[in-house]
Design a protein around this motif. Structure first.
Motif, PDB file in Angstrom:
ATOM      1  N   SER A 124      95.249  77.462  40.773  1.00 47.85           N
ATOM      2  CA  SER A 124      93.946  76.803  40.894  1.00 47.85           C
ATOM      3  C   SER A 124      93.436  76.783  42.326  1.00 47.85           C
ATOM      4  CB  SER A 124      94.040  75.365  40.387  1.00 47.85           C
ATOM      5  OG  SER A 124      94.750  74.549  41.301  1.00 47.85           O
ATOM      6  N   GLU A 127      90.944  74.139  43.187  1.00 48.46           N
ATOM      7  CA  GLU A 127      89.645  74.136  42.530  1.00 48.46           C
ATOM      8  C   GLU A 127      89.730  73.394  41.199  1.00 48.46           C
ATOM      9  OE1 GLU A 127      86.719  75.157  43.531  1.00 48.46           O
ATOM     10  OE2 GLU A 127      87.454  75.872  45.477  1.00 48.46           O
ATOM     11  N   TRP A 130      88.469  75.360  38.131  1.00 47.32           N
ATOM     12  CA  TRP A 130      89.380  76.385  37.622  1.00 47.32           C
ATOM     13  C   TRP A 130      90.441  75.742  36.730  1.00 47.32           C
ATOM     14  CZ3 TRP A 130      94.410  77.639  37.167  1.00 47.32           C
ATOM     15  CH2 TRP A 130      94.728  78.968  36.868  1.00 47.32           C
TER      16      TRP A 130
END
Length: 207
Positions: A124, A127, A130
């Motif tokens: 990720s 993020e 995400w």
């Protein structure tokens, strides 16, 4: 909360949940399973707040005397153990609903410490969007039933639809809150609603 005729405080959500639990159990199949990791986490949450006697009570609610992290167990047992845990923790968490959210948060913490969770966190790269987008894959690593889809309504706002999922909304609210908070998201909001007995939707947002 209200009081009964003896002056004892009664959690109405907990009362209403008994019939709800029975209906959910009727819809399970023997092939619907959950990893032992989440049973163990639930029992540890109970142990931390309520002690060993409470843990034994929760174990007795299911049909297994012990759990192994990587084994799979019937979701019917997870429903029973989680419900028993929520009732034990309700006085300490501010009610049955908040207890379920607490257990959902614990489930996220356990998942993120697992090999699958660590891989997701690494990929990720910090993020939140995400990670949320890959929650369906994370759920598939935890349970073998149901379908989860993510629909985006903005850079940091979306909806998660869960079909044929057996857990109450409050449990998944805790899961989603803890997921976003693990990504250092701010101003996190999660609002769950039941569409049908085994269908629920969650509106999530953060900054």
């Amino acid at each position: 909360m209200s009081t009964n005729g003896c002056g004892v405080r009664v959690d109405q959500d907990a009362q209403d949940s008994r019939e709800d639990l029975a209906r959910r159990l009727e819809l399970t199949q023997p092939t619907d399973t959950v990893r032992g990791l989440f049973f163990l986490g639930t029992l540890e949450a109970v142990r931390a707040l309520a002690g060993e006697d409470a843990v034994r009570h929760c174990v007795e609610a299911g049909s297994e005397p012990r759990f192994v992290e990587f084994f799979n167990y019937p979701v019917s047992d997870f429903l029973k153990v989680t419900d028993a845990a929520a009732r034990v923790l309700a006085p300490r968490c501010g009610g049955w609903t908040e207890a379920l959210r607490h257990l959902g948060r614990r489930a996220t913490a356990d998942m993120l410490k697992s090999a699958t969770g660590k891989a997701l966190m690494l990929l990720s790269k910090g993020e939140a969007r995400w990670l949320v987008g890959n929650l369906p894959a994370a759920y598939r690593a935890a349970v073998n039933h149901g379908e989860r889809t993510v629909t985006w309504e903005g850079p940091s706002r979306g909806r998660i639809l869960m079909r044929r999922d057996f857990m109450p909304c409050a449990f998944h609210e805790g899961v989603l809150l803890a997921t976003l908070e693990a990504m250092k998201a701010r101003e996190v909001e999660v609002r769950g609603s039941r569409v049908d007995m085994l269908v629920s939707e969650y509106v999530i947002s953060w900054s």
